[in-house]
Design a protein around this motif. Structure first.
Motif, short mmCIF file in Angstrom:
data_model
loop_
_atom_site.label_atom_id
_atom_site.label_comp_id
_atom_site.label_asym_id
_atom_site.label_seq_id
_atom_site.Cartn_x
_atom_site.Cartn_y
_atom_site.Cartn_z
N LYS A 2 15.13 61.27 9.45
CA LYS A 2 15.71 62.14 10.51
C LYS A 2 14.24 62.77 10.64
O LYS A 2 13.32 64.05 10.08
N ARG A 4 14.41 67.63 13.35
CA ARG A 4 15.00 68.43 13.77
C ARG A 4 14.33 69.14 14.80
O ARG A 4 12.84 69.46 14.56
N ILE A 42 17.53 69.87 17.63
CA ILE A 42 18.14 68.42 18.42
C ILE A 42 17.47 67.89 17.02
O ILE A 42 16.61 67.76 16.56
N GLU A 43 18.76 66.76 16.27
CA GLU A 43 18.58 66.15 15.92
C GLU A 43 18.00 64.18 15.74
O GLU A 43 18.78 63.91 17.57
N LEU A 44 17.40 63.76 15.62
CA LEU A 44 16.87 62.72 15.95
C LEU A 44 16.95 62.30 14.84
O LEU A 44 16.29 61.93 13.95
N ASP A 45 17.34 60.75 14.75
CA ASP A 45 17.55 59.30 13.78
C ASP A 45 16.18 58.42 14.60
O ASP A 45 16.23 58.56 15.56
N LEU A 46 15.51 58.45 13.46
CA LEU A 46 14.15 57.89 14.20
C LEU A 46 13.54 56.51 13.19
O LEU A 46 14.34 56.34 11.87
N ILE A 55 7.09 62.70 17.97
CA ILE A 55 8.01 63.06 18.17
C ILE A 55 7.24 64.62 18.70
O ILE A 55 8.30 65.07 19.98
N MET A 58 7.52 63.55 22.58
CA MET A 58 9.20 63.09 23.03
C MET A 58 9.32 64.57 23.68
O MET A 58 10.17 65.30 24.28
N LEU A 63 12.70 66.34 25.30
CA LEU A 63 12.86 67.78 24.79
C LEU A 63 12.70 69.67 25.50
O LEU A 63 13.86 69.77 24.73
#
Length: 76
Positions: A2, A4, A42-46, A55, A58, A63
């Motif tokens: 994860k 943030r 913004i939380e990302l599950d990667l 990231i 991105m 973002l």
């Protein structure tokens, strides 16, 4: 994995949402608030193996609006 992403307006960029929150806090009786800056998280599950550089890409492409915003990546 994860991550943030913390996105904030850069210093010197007007923040009307922050000004509205500051005003509302004063209206509610909260004193001592000199300024408010509002941002987003913004939380990302990667998938495992996603690099911090990816990231960052991105953030640069979608973002964050890097003209007026800065971002900070937190891998958790």
């Amino acid at each position: 994995m994860k991550a943030r992403v913390h996105v904030m307006l850069k210093d010197g960029v007007l923040d009307p949402q922050g000004a509205a929150v500051k005003h509302a806090l004063g209206t509610l009786g909260f004193t001592g608030v000199d300024a408010v800056r509002q941002g987003k998280v913004i939380e990302l599950d990667l998938t495992d193996g996603t690099s911090e550089a990816q990231i960052g890409e991105m953030c640069e492409k979608l973002l964050a609006n890097t003209v007026i915003e800065s971002y900070r990546i937190e891998v958790i």
